[in-house]
Write an enzyme that holds these catalytic residues in place. Structure first.
Site, PDB file in Angstrom:
ATOM      1  N   CYS A  20     -44.843 -15.960  -5.689  1.00 33.93           N
ATOM      2  CA  CYS A  20     -44.044 -14.765  -5.006  1.00 33.93           C
ATOM      3  C   CYS A  20     -44.304 -14.755  -3.918  1.00 33.93           C
ATOM      4  O   CYS A  20     -43.528 -14.880  -2.597  1.00 33.93           O
ATOM      5  CB  CYS A  20     -45.892 -14.141  -5.881  1.00 33.93           C
ATOM      6  SG  CYS A  20     -46.737 -14.907  -6.266  1.00 33.93           S
ATOM      7  N   ARG A  50     -38.190 -12.043  -3.566  1.00 28.70           N
ATOM      8  CA  ARG A  50     -38.609 -13.348  -4.231  1.00 28.70           C
ATOM      9  C   ARG A  50     -39.447 -12.960  -5.549  1.00 28.70           C
ATOM     10  O   ARG A  50     -40.333 -14.485  -6.072  1.00 28.70           O
ATOM     11  CB  ARG A  50     -40.054 -13.736  -2.836  1.00 28.70           C
ATOM     12  CG  ARG A  50     -39.314 -14.154  -1.293  1.00 28.70           C
ATOM     13  CD  ARG A  50     -40.082 -13.976  -0.403  1.00 28.70           C
ATOM     14  NE  ARG A  50     -41.075 -15.339  -0.680  1.00 28.70           N
ATOM     15  CZ  ARG A  50     -40.628 -16.149   0.492  1.00 28.70           C
ATOM     16  NH1 ARG A  50     -39.494 -16.654   0.295  1.00 28.70           N
ATOM     17  NH2 ARG A  50     -41.164 -17.422   0.044  1.00 28.70           N
ATOM     18  N   PHE A 227     -43.533 -13.431  -9.133  1.00 29.12           N
ATOM     19  CA  PHE A 227     -42.429 -14.702  -9.895  1.00 29.12           C
ATOM     20  C   PHE A 227     -43.177 -14.432 -10.708  1.00 29.12           C
ATOM     21  O   PHE A 227     -44.346 -15.653 -10.758  1.00 29.12           O
ATOM     22  CB  PHE A 227     -41.721 -15.392  -8.986  1.00 29.12           C
ATOM     23  CG  PHE A 227     -40.781 -16.008  -9.315  1.00 29.12           C
ATOM     24  CD1 PHE A 227     -40.826 -16.495 -11.040  1.00 29.12           C
ATOM     25  CD2 PHE A 227     -38.786 -16.196  -9.342  1.00 29.12           C
ATOM     26  CE1 PHE A 227     -39.763 -17.332 -11.258  1.00 29.12           C
ATOM     27  CE2 PHE A 227     -38.170 -16.501 -10.150  1.00 29.12           C
ATOM     28  CZ  PHE A 227     -38.069 -16.936 -11.270  1.00 29.12           C
ATOM     29  N   ASN A 247     -49.454 -16.806  -3.297  1.00 28.99           N
ATOM     30  CA  ASN A 247     -48.656 -17.416  -3.090  1.00 28.99           C
ATOM     31  C   ASN A 247     -48.961 -18.687  -3.421  1.00 28.99           C
ATOM     32  O   ASN A 247     -49.210 -19.336  -2.278  1.00 28.99           O
ATOM     33  CB  ASN A 247     -47.550 -16.973  -2.253  1.00 28.99           C
ATOM     34  CG  ASN A 247     -46.339 -17.700  -1.911  1.00 28.99           C
ATOM     35  OD1 ASN A 247     -45.807 -18.153  -3.431  1.00 28.99           O
ATOM     36  ND2 ASN A 247     -44.942 -17.484  -1.799  1.00 28.99           N
ATOM     37  N   GLY A 248     -48.668 -19.247  -4.575  1.00 31.83           N
ATOM     38  CA  GLY A 248     -48.709 -20.510  -4.613  1.00 31.83           C
ATOM     39  C   GLY A 248     -49.522 -20.784  -6.399  1.00 31.83           C
ATOM     40  O   GLY A 248     -49.200 -20.486  -6.925  1.00 31.83           O
ATOM     41  N   GLU A 907     -29.437 -40.219  -7.799  1.00 33.77           N
ATOM     42  CA  GLU A 907     -30.122 -39.525  -6.092  1.00 33.77           C
ATOM     43  C   GLU A 907     -29.632 -40.217  -5.074  1.00 33.77           C
ATOM     44  O   GLU A 907     -30.024 -40.329  -4.141  1.00 33.77           O
ATOM     45  CB  GLU A 907     -31.404 -39.211  -6.098  1.00 33.77           C
ATOM     46  CG  GLU A 907     -32.225 -40.626  -6.351  1.00 33.77           C
ATOM     47  CD  GLU A 907     -33.792 -40.819  -5.282  1.00 33.77           C
ATOM     48  OE1 GLU A 907     -33.993 -39.542  -4.872  1.00 33.77           O
ATOM     49  OE2 GLU A 907     -35.247 -41.284  -6.623  1.00 33.77           O
ATOM     50  N   GLN A 950     -39.084 -37.374 -12.527  1.00 34.35           N
ATOM     51  CA  GLN A 950     -38.352 -39.068 -13.269  1.00 34.35           C
ATOM     52  C   GLN A 950     -39.578 -39.042 -14.090  1.00 34.35           C
ATOM     53  O   GLN A 950     -40.794 -39.542 -13.301  1.00 34.35           O
ATOM     54  CB  GLN A 950     -38.383 -39.548 -11.969  1.00 34.35           C
ATOM     55  CG  GLN A 950     -37.694 -41.043 -12.783  1.00 34.35           C
ATOM     56  CD  GLN A 950     -37.107 -41.999 -11.983  1.00 34.35           C
ATOM     57  OE1 GLN A 950     -36.920 -41.597 -10.416  1.00 34.35           O
ATOM     58  NE2 GLN A 950     -37.202 -42.801 -11.963  1.00 34.35           N
ATOM     59  N   LYS A 953     -42.327 -41.819 -13.189  1.00 29.38           N
ATOM     60  CA  LYS A 953     -43.391 -41.669 -12.444  1.00 29.38           C
ATOM     61  C   LYS A 953     -43.059 -40.452 -11.799  1.00 29.38           C
ATOM     62  O   LYS A 953     -42.324 -40.278 -10.497  1.00 29.38           O
ATOM     63  CB  LYS A 953     -42.445 -42.741 -11.149  1.00 29.38           C
ATOM     64  CG  LYS A 953     -41.010 -42.868 -10.672  1.00 29.38           C
ATOM     65  CD  LYS A 953     -41.245 -43.229  -9.397  1.00 29.38           C
ATOM     66  CE  LYS A 953     -39.401 -43.394  -9.209  1.00 29.38           C
ATOM     67  NZ  LYS A 953     -38.829 -44.757  -8.224  1.00 29.38           N
ATOM     68  N   GLN A 959     -39.400 -45.491  -3.081  1.00 26.21           N
ATOM     69  CA  GLN A 959     -39.059 -46.130  -1.873  1.00 26.21           C
ATOM     70  C   GLN A 959     -37.803 -46.963  -2.048  1.00 26.21           C
ATOM     71  O   GLN A 959     -37.295 -48.020  -2.762  1.00 26.21           O
ATOM     72  CB  GLN A 959     -39.630 -46.407  -0.968  1.00 26.21           C
ATOM     73  CG  GLN A 959     -39.679 -47.482   0.171  1.00 26.21           C
ATOM     74  CD  GLN A 959     -40.912 -48.026   0.981  1.00 26.21           C
ATOM     75  OE1 GLN A 959     -42.050 -46.982   0.516  1.00 26.21           O
ATOM     76  NE2 GLN A 959     -41.068 -48.068   1.943  1.00 26.21           N
TER      77      GLN A 959
END
Lengths: 1514, 479
Positions: A20, A50, A227, A247-248, A907, A950, A953, A959
């Protein structure tokens, strides 16, 4: 909406997440006014982007405001209904959501009146709150409650006591009424009141007439725009709650709830006295994470702590990894850390008790929080700068809350307090530091114990076998861990059966899948951001959280939850010396001869003994399975742990003891994680250690590692692995992971789960105690069976195929059949392949193998849509160029382009010469590292895919080792050959759902014609996430299964994270249908799809598109070597070795043949099922039914009803995509910019214009840049062709993807993500000319600026927030200060910081250069030197480069600091430190290159010409 | 050694002794490779995620080839021996005699020459025996059950060892005078020195397996006796019925079955004296071997060593392609021309030949009359000795099988369920007898599987016995 409330399918609406916009407005001196309320409502509207709306565009997810009780207003209002209010503060106001049915409503009110009376209180009166239902959306209106206020006089009670009493009243009312018919107490206090609802920010004051009243005043106001990830009518879930808005997300919620619950048994409070039990449960059921946190804060607050104290306890800053912290402050953290596990997760909490108001950020600082103070004592804090427009001249101070810090306005003392002061006050409340020093014991301080178990036993192999060890585990898991201290890595996916389908006896561990963060919260990078991580464990009882005494610090502190034998004996010995650590060992073995019955009896007896041990005063319980023999078999250690844990939780005894597991069973990372996740404090893996000892003594470990080293390295590897597992859930400390149960069970039955794994999701039922016992006994009898001598472990065959061991779907027969079919386009060979794969009677392996089709009237196959249409729905999986060879990557692209499907770039970027050719990938992936994500790349796509996770994983980064980065890959990824490339676990611009919405908006702006898709991985709750993603306006959602391939991933992740796609696609489809969002989003699934039957099952479960990755690779020649991570692929697919690449023998035809064969098989099934078109089949899960599974001893326990559930919704609700998302890009500012730039775009003529800008003008410049890239590709326009100037507060993503030839200058300030993906453009930000603060000391741009920038320039006159230039690979920036984690993961470009940096600068920085002004010599402490060296600036080239960049900065921004530095340049440059990545330096030297070359490419010639040394720039 | 040894190092096969040298004796024809060579060859193994060499496409005994390849590479021979013996009772047999379907399935074969698996196997096995790493492993407990094994070929031997190690009493009945079946009398010594077999037989005997040689079940001991005296019977008598050549002249002198020829030579090498009147000898003769398979090749090699004047080998099928045929892509057993050591020693090979008639002089064969099936041309060939090596049609039905009354398959082999039990309860079958003529490696696999099945059968019997004792006790107690 017939099928909304009950979650009968896989989708559970209670799994709601939110995120939010948050803010507050306050008068520092506490002067109440109408203006505060007005400004707060304006601020709220400034944050409306938001929030979100659901299927009904007029129904918001929620908005609200928290105010001080407006006495004047109420006095007048109540007078009008004949109620006379007492003086201000002498009464409490309850804001109530009541049922609309008059009878029910009255019943609620009566209950309230009764409880109030019982507590000896009276009610002054009720007030109907005037609302305007016509102001809100349909859906909201239909579920709107009746809103009433109740007034309760204080009488003679004191202020604090009255608030406490109101709390007790409210909890009793809530417990009595529950949540039925939408009943909810929004607030009940004499100090604060909450107005909220399922409305948009704009609707809030329109709905509540009160908020428009001129005499409604307050000195502070907290606002929130929500949200949410569902569209269900949840008025109660709007924020603010009673004390906070959030928020979170709280990642550790399950564990926090459990621990809060068990604490209830040992709480005492003189303040509450007997009222305490009336508050229970302290955390009410069925609430959002934010509401739970609100409950916890309230409890601590009313229990006697101050609000900041309570908040600091629950959301502590990262202190363990901070050696520079003040010692008293550290003492405070340590003391409280032992008392309360962190409520961990990305969080901005804004809180108030009506007197103080403030905000805090979690330790990672993952949410934005910007504040300002005006010259007339107005204080504003918000998720975005500029959300409340104020005259710049009024502002005297500005800033942001930094990670782990707090910001406070205390209206009683009348001023703003900053973190240092707040924490100093808290730390000095009590002598915490002294208490800790006197009471806490470190494990290292304990004496060496006697009687440590030795590690050489003759029956080792038999005991290993009894615990299911295999030869493969010894060689592939334990040996590498002991040799390298790292978890082993593998490649390609998991193709073995689910544990419940395996014929082999499985360890209980294998029935669990790790959960991971995606979208609604971010995973953490435990390596690069180690400073927030902690594995420390406190051993000892937990105590009354309301108290605060020295004894609270009495703990044994262990640095790691993995105990050696010595450590365990130390603890046992300590128990003999100190009764507070009295230790009881319970044996977790049972007589094998007694069979399943003995198993069950032993388990129950152990639980009873655990209670008894607690009653006898033991504070530590060791669950030990030492002593396994021919007669004694071990209980599964996880079962023993979870059983005792939950038993003690139920008995209210859990806080009294710590649980230590001494077991032969655990040996890989996921197993340790499970034990801890289900309640173990520490684990001693004695048999794993014995095994290592034996290997070491036999000389079987590489480099002849000795026993002690093997033990140390193994534990180190486990620890690193644990950090990875907890961080993928976004959890930072093992303490809050303990008991957090962030796992999903697959194949465990309801009785087993309810009793022993209470609260764990297990959605398809499965085995119970009997089968579990059977598996244990099978292992045991194999280990100790009659005569056949055991001198060798079973092979395993779990990672690599072994003929006589576990089944693999990819085996010699399926691989060769597929290859032959693909090469020869042979229907016969394909039929053989499909039969092998689809014939699940022999080897049930996957969920799709457990279902069969319901027969229907067939149609002729001629009537079925042609295969050529079906293959257009096929996509290939994201596999980067870099993980694949060029040949393999391009072959896939060509094949997919030929059939009208879509290949995925992966990617790693894509070579520019492929764009626009047959080799162009239709899907361009945008992943966390943003390799090669340039504007040109983005505009070349038909689909832009945001990879959130993904399958192999999820929740982890990656890496690419330097040796694999050759010149071509380096060019494609904007990197340096030979330099390691790191992919961060999170997208640093997506920490929450509204961030994702922002990125979707960004991408849609830069390329409006591309679909934006979001790739998720299946796990429980993915339906909820998918709803959020649909609301964030993704066009397509991909649900990946857990079994997908990978170029490199830890083996424990390949095997133990995520869940099968069948569950994921079904849950996502069901959730989207129930929320009426399915019609606007396409669903795709992938994860080892192989045959036409797989396609049909996926369609019936809800997918309209299908992804293939492994199978097309096999068609090209992949033989499942599982060596992708080693670069040794012998068939030239997953390698960059030119010799091996020459062996590549694949061709596009092979892939085309294969996919057409799949489509033809699907057609045949469609014909048999009577479907003419795929669209008819989507979501028809009613046409699937469970096969007869009675023949399989484990699978027969499964219950697939939830998987096959078809939501019962109105006919008008779409069950497949029928319309497009409504992307709000039609009236963005860029439309004006493009118009204005027309001469430049069409004729390359220079243009200059000025514009006003506000925070809701987001992603400004991206659409314009997309236009430039479409016309002029990467070369862009000549420098300075387009020059646009802006005034105001820019919204997020200002200058995102800004292309070459564009200069955007901003006077004002910018929010987060400035210059994201910068692609050659130039950005200039300066504070308002009228600003009264020192620009160099003040924040001018938000967090995560220049994320993933590939080239271009930025000149920022002021400070930037956290994570500046993260993953920068080529841009040049000058800034006057940055927050934490600056230049993280940077691989190229130059950053000049003319001021302070935050902590962890340059973490994971493998390339590029930074120059930091180090006037006070504090920088060394702030820099993470893991990959970089700090050097003096002495090289001529550097000195010149630096000078010229600063000169440019001065010129563009007028920076005073820059001018001062230049004025005495001869002395100035020596004050800079050069931050130089070591690997980069080595690579450059090896290639004889200069680092300035890359800058020249970015911004033009920088070669030093001594003769023309003072050449003017630009 | 690095990660891409499979490309860097070329395949090296063991060296054959020179033709001139080896055809003068009966010793094994290969020289032992050096340790370095073997370790390097082991290092070519790619440790595949899906090792086709040991899958259904590869090794029938499911040898965990990547594991011991890695151990050899690491110079850990003893562990390699343990790993090898875990799946294969007699790797020294297969190391010498197996056509190595593992190698044709080897993934490296997709891009390069496959790993030299068989020679590595042989090296491990020989070293294990030489170093005394394969001692007798008698069981630590006796079950009290007795199992009769009929036939001492590789299937019977493998089953016997497995059953004995599980604690059962095992008696092996062999109708010949020596143990080993085809291994003993079918395989020429130049392919496998018989001391290798003797060593194994001694190990089995030391483990407690009782061998009754010269006893033909159904003749010397009745099937019924066997069934009543043993708790289970395992039939492993092979597929000894040869395919004959039903053409005019078959009855002429000088026309012999390959097996008669080969077994005689084995006896000679073992020191037996062969009656000249019954003896078949190729020395100085023009020999035609009919049948292009391995037995035929063994005949060719034996003829060379006996000093044949010339040797022809005729095959009815057409000549295979030189390289792997497209009809048998990797990882299938390739259809292609195989040239053995015996061919290297000299031999006229012809394909697409149908023998229509033999004619002779004074009852002794002199001419072979044949047709070329591809062209239809007819031809004649002067011969002194004709050896028939056209394979086997299945087990001998008369005698034991008839007495037991076990059902047969349509192809004439003994029919069993997946549990290897025949239609007669307690009677099991394994090896060529069940499967039809096949590879030694299959015989070993069959023996192991059958042993496991017999073991399970006996375990069920045991629990039934325990249960019935418990029932009896309950009855007595009046429960």
């Amino acid at each position: 909406m017939e099928d909304t409330a009950e979650g009968r399918g896989l989708y559970d609406p209670r799994e709601d997440r939110d995120a939010c916009g948050v803010g507050f407005v306050a008068h520092a001196k506490g002067s109440a006014s109408r203006e505060i309320v007005r400004d707060a409502l304006r601020l709220l509207q400034g944050l409306s982007h938001r929030g979100a709306v659901g299927c009904d565009p007029h129904t918001g997810d929620g908005a609200g405001i928290l105010l001080q009780v407006p006495h004047t207003f109420f006095k007048r209002e109540l007078a009008s209904i004949g109620v006379r209010l007492p003086a201000a503060g002498a009464y409490g106001v309850g804001m109530l959501f009541l049922p609309n049915d008059p009878g029910e409503r009255r019943a609620c009110e009566l209950t309230i009146e009764t409880i109030v009376a019982e507590e000896g209180r009276t009610i002054l009166g009720w007030r109907d709150v005037p609302v305007d239902p016509s102001a809100i959306g349909d859906l909201a209106r239909r579920t709107a409650p009746t809103v009433r206020q109740v007034f309760i006089p204080r009488g003679t009670t004191g202020d604090e006591a009255f608030e406490r009493k109101l709390y007790v009243l409210r909890r009793q009312i809530e417990n009595a009424i529950g949540t039925r018919a939408g009943f909810h107490v929004a607030s009940l206090s004499a100090r604060t009141i909450v107005y909220k609802g399922m409305v948009t920010p704009e609707q809030l004051p329109a709905f509540y007439a009160d908020l428009r009243a001129p005499d409604l005043t307050s000195a502070l106001a907290l606002v929130h725009s929500r949200f949410s990830t569902n569209t269900l009518p949840t008025w109660s879930r709007a924020h603010p709650y009673r004390f906070l808005c959030h928020n979170g997300e709280i990642n550790t919620l399950r564990g926090n709830l459990n621990w809060m619950h068990v604490r209830e048994a040992c709480m005492k409070s003189p303040l509450f006295g007997d009222d305490l039990h009336k508050l229970y449960p302290i955390i009410a059921e069925d609430q959002s994470d934010s509401a739970c946190l609100d409950n916890a804060i309230e409890f601590l607050l009313r229990g006697g702590r101050s609000l900041p104290h309570a908040v600091a306890m629950l959301i502590p800053e990262a202190w363990e990894g901070n050696p520079h912290m003040d010692l008293d402050r550290r003492g405070f953290c340590e003391f409280h850390g032992a008392m309360m596990e962190p409520w961990d997760g990305p969080a901005l909490i804004a809180f108030t008790d009506g007197r103080v108001i403030g905000g805090t950020l979690d330790r990672n600082g993952l949410r934005p929080a910007r504040w300002l103070v005006t010259d007339d004592d107005l204080v504003v804090l918000a998720s975005e700068a500029g959300a409340l427009e104020l005259d710049p001249e009024r502002i005297i101070e500005k800033g942001r809350i930094q990670p782990g810090q707090m910001f406070l306005v205390d209206t009683r003392v009348g001023r703003v307090m900053h973190d240092a002061e707040i924490k100093r006050d808290l730390a000095s409340r009590k002598p915490y530091r002294a208490w800790v020093a006197a009471n806490r014991v470190g494990l290292d301080e304990l004496p060496e114990p006697l009687g440590v178990a030795h590690t050489e036993h003759e029956d080792l192999v038999r005991r290993q076998a009894a615990f299911g060890y295999t030869a493969e585990e010894l060689s592939m898991i334990l040996t590498p861990m002991a040799a390298t201290g790292e978890e082993p890595v593998g490649s390609m996916g998991n193709d073995t059966p689910l544990a419940v389908l395996s014929h082999e006896p499985q360890l209980l561990f294998n029935y669990f899948k790790q959960l991971f963060a995606q979208v609604t919260n971010p995973p953490i990078d435990p390596i690069r951001e180690q400073l927030v991580m902690s594995l420390s464990v406190n051993i000892g009882p937990r105590t009354n959280v309301l108290g605060e005494r020295p004894e609270h610090a009495r703990h044994i502190r262990v640095k790691s939850p993995i105990l050696t034998n010595v450590a365990l004996e130390k603890i046992r010995a300590m128990g003999k010396a100190d009764p507070r650590f009295k230790c009881k060992t319970l044996r977790t073995v049972f007589p094998a001869a007694g069979g399943g019955k003995a198993f069950h009896l032993a388990l129950e007896a152990m639980c009873r003994k655990a209670s008894q041990a607690v009653h006898e005063g033991h504070t530590l319980i060791v669950l030990s399975d030492r002593g396994v023999s021919a007669d004694w078999a071990p209980l599964p250690s996880l079962l023993a742990t979870a059983a005792v844990h939950h038993h003690l939780v139920r008995e209210g005894l859990r806080t009294e003891v710590g649980i230590i597991v001494e077991s032969g069973e655990p040996r890989d990372v996921s197993q340790f994680a499970l034990l801890i996740g289900y309640g173990a404090g520490t684990v001693n893996p004695y048999l794993a250690l014995e095994t290592l000892g034996a290997l070491a003594r036999a000389g079987r470990l590489p480099n002849l590692v000795d026993e002690a080293t093997a033990e140390t390295k193994f534990i180190k590897a486990v620890e690193k692995g644990l950090l990875k597992v907890i961080s993928k859930m976004g959890i930072s400390t093992i303490q809050s992971y303990c008991g957090a149960q962030v796992f999903e069970a697959i194949g465990l039955g309801p009785k087993l789960v309810d009793r022993y794994f209470t609260g764990t999701a297990s959605r398809i039922g499965g085995i119970e105690i009997a089968q579990l016992a059977e598996e244990t006994l099978r292992r045991h009898s194999a280990a100790f069976r009659r005569p056949l001598p055991v001198d060798r472990l079973e092979l395993g065959g779990n990672y690599h195929y072994r003929n006589q061991a576990e089944h693999h779907n990819w085996n010699p027969l399926t691989i060769s059949a597929l290859q032959q079919a693909a090469r020869t386009n042979s229907g016969e060979r394909y039929a053989e392949f499909a039969r092998l794969v689809n014939d699940e009677s022999k080897h049930p392996s996957t969920l799709r193998g457990l279902v069969e089709f319901v027969e229907r009237e067939p149609v002729s196959i001629d009537e079925v849509e042609p295969a050529a249409e079906i293959v257009k729905r096929f996509a290939t999986g994201a596999m980067s160029f870099g993980s694949l060879s060029r040949e393999a990557h391009e072959t896939l692209a060509i094949a997919m382009n030929r059939i009208g499907g879509r290949s995925n770039s992966g990617e790693g970027g894509e070579s520019a010469e492929r764009l626009g050719t047959e080799r162009n990938s239709a899907i361009k992936q945008v992943a966390s590292a943003r390799f090669g994500v340039t504007t040109e790349y983005l505009v070349s796509a038909r689909e832009l895919q945001i990879k959130m996770a993904q399958g192999a994983k999820p929740g982890e980064g990656g890496q690419l080792p330097g040796h694999k980065v050759d010149a071509v890959i380096a060019k494609t990824r904007y990197a340096t050959p030979g330099v390691t490339l790191i992919s961060p676990p999170p997208h640093h611009d997506i920490y929450s759902i509204e961030d994702l919405a922002q990125l979707i908006f960004d991408l849609k702006n830069v390329n409006p014609s591309a679909m934006v898709s979001v790739k998720l991985v299946s796990e429980v709750g993915v339906g909820t996430i998918a709803v959020g993603v649909a609301k964030a306006r993704a066009d397509l959602i991909l649900i990946s299964g857990d079994s997908g391939g990978t170029g490199a991933s830890p083996l424990s992740s390949i095997k133990h994270a995520g869940s099968p796609w069948e569950l994921g696609i079904a849950e996502a489809h069901q959730a989207l249908v129930v929320n009426d969002l399915r019609g606007r989003v396409r669903l795709q699934t992938d994860g080892q799809l192989k045959t036409g039957r797989d396609v049909v099952v996926a369609a019936l479960l809800g997918a309209e598109e299908f992804g293939f990755a492994t199978a097309p690779l096999i068609a090209q020649g992949c033989v499942m070597m599982r060596k992708c991570h080693l670069n040794t692929c012998p068939v030239g697919i997953a390698t960059q070795d030119p010799v091996l690449r020459a062996k590549f023998a694949g061709a596009p035809e092979h892939v085309v043949n294969y996919l057409f064969l799949v489509a033809e098989e699907a057609r045949a099934i469609m014909a048999r099922m009577g479907f003419r078109a795929l669209d008819e089949m989507i979501g028809r899960s009613d046409l699937l039914r469970a096969r007869d599974l009675s023949g399989h001893w484990k699978a027969r326990t499964l219950d697939l009803r939830a998987l096959l559930h078809r939501p019962n919704v109105a006919a008008t609700v779409a069950t497949r995509r029928v319309r497009s998302q409504d992307h709000p890009i039609d009236s963005v500012l860029d439309r004006q910019l493009i118009d204005a730039a027309e001469p430049a775009l069409e004729r390359r003529r220079a243009v200059r214009r000025s514009f006003a800008i506000r925070n809701h003008d987001r992603t400004v410049g991206a659409m314009l840049s997309g236009e430039v890239a479409k016309r002029y590709a990467a070369a862009g326009l000549p420098d300075g062709t387009i020059r646009f100037a802006f005034t105001g507060s820019a919204g997020q993503s200002f200058g995102a993807f800004c292309a070459r030839g564009i200069t955007l200058s901003l006077e004002g300030e910018a929010n987060d993500y400035l210059g994201k993906g910068l692609s050659g453009g130039r950005l200039i930000v300066v504070p308002p000319k009228a600003a009264r603060y020192d620009p160099a000391q003040t924040i001018v741009v938000g967090n995560v600026a220049l994320y993933g920038a590939t080239s271009g320039e930025a000149y920022l006159h002021g400070m930037a927030g956290e994570r500046f230039a993260v993953r920068n690979s080529g841009a040049v920036a000058v800034v006057e200060g940055v927050g934490d984690h600056g230049c993280e993961y940077m691989t190229g470009g130059v950053v000049v910081v003319l001021g302070k940096t935050g902590r962890n600068f340059a973490a994971g920085m493998s390339g590029g250069v930074a120059f930091v002004l180090n006037e006070d010599h504090a920088f060394e402490r702030q820099c993470n030197t893991g990959m970089v060296a700090l050097e003096a600036v002495e090289d001529d080239e550097d000195v010149t480069l630096l000078e010229r960049l600063i000169r440019r900065h001065a010129r563009y921004t007028g920076s005073g600091r820059a001018r001062r530095l230049l004025a005495s340049w001869g002395a100035s440059f020596a004050q800079f430190v050069r931050v130089m990545p070591t690997e980069y330096k080595r690579a450059l030297e090896a290639q004889g290159a200069r680092h300035v070359e890359s800058i020249e490419r970015a911004i033009g010639d920088l070669t030093v010409h001594p003769a023309r040394g003072q050449r003017q720039w630009a | 050694m690095g990660l891409t040894d499979f490309i860097q190092i070329r395949r090296a096969d063991p060296i054959r002794r020179s033709v001139a040298e080896r055809t003068r004796d009966w010793r094994e024809l290969y020289e032992q490779s050096s340790d370095e060579t073997l370790r390097a060859q082991g290092g070519r193994c790619m440790d595949c995620g899906v090792p086709f060499c040991q899958g259904d496409t590869g090794c029938p005994v499911q040898n965990v080839i990547p594991e011991w390849n890695a151990l050899v590479k690491a110079d850990r021979w003893r562990e390699a021996a343990v790993a090898l013996h875990a799946t294969n009772n007699f790797p020294e047999f297969t190391g010498r005699l197996c056509p190595a379907p593992c190698e044709s399935a080897c993934v490296l074969g997709v891009i390069e020459q496959p790993v030299a698996i068989r020679s590595i196997e042989q090296a491990i096995a020989d070293r294990a025996i030489g170093e005394g790493w394969v001692p007798a492993r008698p069981p630590d407990r006796e079950t009290g059950y007795r199992v009769a094994v009929v036939g001492s070929g590789p299937a019977g031997l493998a089953a016997s060892q497995q059953l004995r190690r599980a604690g059962h009493g095992v008696v092996v009945f062999e109708k010949a005078d020596r143990v080993g079946g085809l291994l003993r009398y079918g395989i020429p010594d130049f392919k496998m020195d018989k001391t290798v077999l003797a060593e194994r037989v001694r190990q089995l005997a030391d483990e407690g397996v009782v061998f009754e040689t010269g006893v033909e079940v159904g003749v010397d001991i009745s099937a019924d006796t066997l069934r009543s005296e043993f708790d289970a019977v395992l039939l492993a008598g092979g597929a000894q019925a040869p395919r004959d050549l039903p053409v005019p002249g078959r009855e002429l002198g000088g026309v012999h079955l390959a097996m008669d020829f080969l077994s005689q030579q084995n006896r000679r090498v073992a020191g037996d004296v062969i009656d000249d009147r019954l003896g078949v000898w190729a020395g100085g003769k023009r020999v035609v071997v009919i049948g292009g398979g391995d037995t035929g090749s063994d005949c060719v090699g034996t003829c060379h060593r006996q000093g044949a004047a010339e040797v022809h080998q005729l095959e009815v099928l057409s000549r295979p392609p030189m390289e792997r045929d497209a009809s048998t892509p990797w990882p299938l057993w390739p259809h292609k021309l195989r040239t053995t050591h015996a061919h290297e020693e000299g031999c006229a090979r012809e394909w697409s030949i149908s023998t229509t008639r033999l004619s002779g002089d004074r009852g002794q064969v002199t001419t072979l009359h044949g047709t070329r099936t591809d062209t239809g041309d007819e031809f004649r060939l002067d011969v002194d000795l004709v050896l028939l090596a056209m394979g086997f049609t299945g087990p001998v039905r008369e005698g034991l099988l008839a007495d037991l009354g076990v059902e047969l398959t349509t192809r004439g082999a003994v029919a069993t369920g997946a549990d290897h039990m025949t239609s007669v309860p307690g009677v099991f079958a394994a090896g060529d007898m069940r499967r039809g003529a096949s590879l030694i490696v299959w015989a070993i696999r069959e023996g192991r599987d059958a042993a496991a099945a017999v073991d399970r059968y006996l375990a069920t019997k045991a629990s039934a016995a325990v249960a019935s004792r418990a029932n009896a006790a309950a009855l007595v107690a009046g429960v």
